[in-house]
Design an enzyme around this catalytic site. Structure first.
Site: not given
Ligand code: PMP
Length: 431
Positions: A145, A240, A268
């Site tokens: 994700y 990511d 995060k």
């Molecule tokens: N990339 C990863 C690996 C994530 O875990 C997340 C959110 N859980 C995101 C992108 C998206 O981040 P956000 O919810 O701050 O938009």
């Protein structure tokens, strides 16, 4: 019986205001079939709901709170910044200070751009990868994700996995067609894809520690092959690290495995609980970003001073010697207790773990690397989740999502939580 009446009343109202009553889908408790708890307060490892029920929290805002709730240093840093004003839309010293904490510790990032969420970081960096290479296609891996970026909402994890859909409506076919989805941990599939499309692929994006669709720990050799094939074929490797960055080590999975990507995204933890994301790369790649280069990306609240102050305070603590070793020690203390118990009872259950991340796996295997190995029956998770809530332990309401341990989790509360966990497993497997 524990009262949830305040949460229930608030949820009845919120359903009339927001789709599903929430402002982000996994919060809705849909997959665990309950009413979301409305949280009033957090302190250390604990949270309290609107009915004043107390929980040991392993969601930690889905990862950002590596120091726990209401950390004194983060709090003071936020208040000090806020006293000077909430936002200026002009550069502040605080952006430099956060960059100065990060850049010297992450050798493959020479320049950064701060944004306001993980999604925004990934979306912007994807545009950068396409702008830099002049190519359109991207490789993503099944179950990873990357936020709700259109092109990446194809076979993704997190809320999509929880809701049992693999892709989102509203994503155009042409966008989806530019996204090549490959299985994780599969060198042959990767090689075949690169042979076929290598001149069209801008980047390969991966969660190097996939943690949004279970915790699908990859073989290091797979990540190494991915690195090599990207280099050989002019494809940018994009890690990511929105979850793994500053989590498994200060330098994230890249430092953990000693494998460096060309582009990285963070979120995060970087914002200390406030909305911050970032992407980074070499000077050469980042020179493509406006105002230096032709790839446009901007943000009214990017580098917001209050959010920067939270990030500075949090990352300063993370950068202290032994910070990650101590966190891992706590995690092992917790995880091993539960795994030993499950093992002694022959329960087909394992807490899979890396760093201070853990995931509840109900397929009886120690380690799985692919999305299709996850036991899709979430009944057991549902029961554990409910039983833990009834015993004062809060997990994120989805069996596909991971849990987090923070610096604020003391051994004593970890022991208490581990005991409750074992009781919850008994309910699953012995009733
Ligand atoms: N990339 C990863 C690996 C994530 O875990 C997340 C959110 N859980 C995101 C992108 C998206 O981040 P956000 O919810 O701050 O938009």
């Amino acid at each position: 019986m524990i009262s949830r009446s305040q949460s229930e009343a608030l949820f009845e109202k919120s359903k009339t205001y927001f789709p599903g009553g929430v402002n982000s889908p996994v919060r809705a408790f849909k997959s665990v079939e309950g009413t979301p708890l409305f949280i009033k307060r957090g302190d250390g490892a604990n949270i309290w709901d609107e009915d004043s029920n107390q929980f040991i929290d392993f969601c930690c805002s889905w990862g950002p709170l590596i120091l726990g709730h209401n950390n004194q240093k983060v709090y003071e840093s936020i208040v000090a910044a806020l006293q000077n004003g909430a936002s200026f839309g002009a550069p502040t010293r605080l952006e430099n200070q956060l960059a100065e904490l990060i850049l010297p510790r992450i050798p493959f990032v020479e320049k950064l751009r701060f944004v306001s969420s993980g999604t925004e970081a990934v979306m912007s960096a994807l545009r950068l990868a396409r702008g830099y290479t002049g190519k359109n296609k991207i490789i993503k891996f099944e179950g990873c994700y990357h936020g709700h970026v259109d092109a990446l909402l194809v076979k993704a994890g997190s809320g999509l996995a929880t809701l049992g859909t693999s892709s989102s409506a509203g994503v155009t076919e042409s966008l989806a067609n530019d996204t090549i989805v490959l299985p994780l941990n599969d060198v042959e599939a990767l090689k075949a894809c690169i042979v076929e499309y290598k001149d069209e692929i801008a980047c390969a994006i991966i969660e190097p520690i996939p943690a949004n669709n279970g915790l699908l720990l990859q073989e290091k050799t797979f990540l190494l092959v991915l690195r090599e094939l990207c280099t050989e074929n002019g494809i940018l490797l994009f890690f990511d690290e929105v979850i793994s960055g500053f989590r498994v080590s200060f330098g994230g999975a890249a430092a953990y495995y000693g494998i460096y990507p060309d582009i990285v995204s963070y979120g995060k933890i970087i914002g200390g609980g406030l909305p911050v994301g970032a992407y980074g790369a070499s000077n050469e790649i980042m020179a493509m970003i406006a105002p230096d280069g032709p790839v446009y990306q901007a943000g009214t609240l990017s580098g917001n001073p209050v959010a920067m102050a939270a990030g500075i305070a949090q990352l300063s603590v993370c950068a202290e010697p032994d910070f990650y070793a101590k966190l891992e020690e706590k995690t092992q203390f917790f995880v091993q207790r539960i795994n030993k118990y499950a093992n002694s009872k022959n329960y087909p259950f394992e807490l899979v773990t890396i760093g201070s991340i853990f995931w509840l796996s109900f397929n009886g295997k120690k380690r799985i690397a692919n999305a299709d190995e996850i036991n899709p029956d979430m009944t057991s998770f549902k029961i554990v989740h409910r039983e833990l809530l009834n015993r004062g332990v809060y997990l994120g309401p989805s069996g596909y999502e991971v849990g987090f341990i923070s610096q604020a989790h003391e051994f004593e509360s970890l022991e208490t939580a581990a005991n409750k966990f074992c009781e919850a497993l008994d309910v699953v497997f012995e009733s």
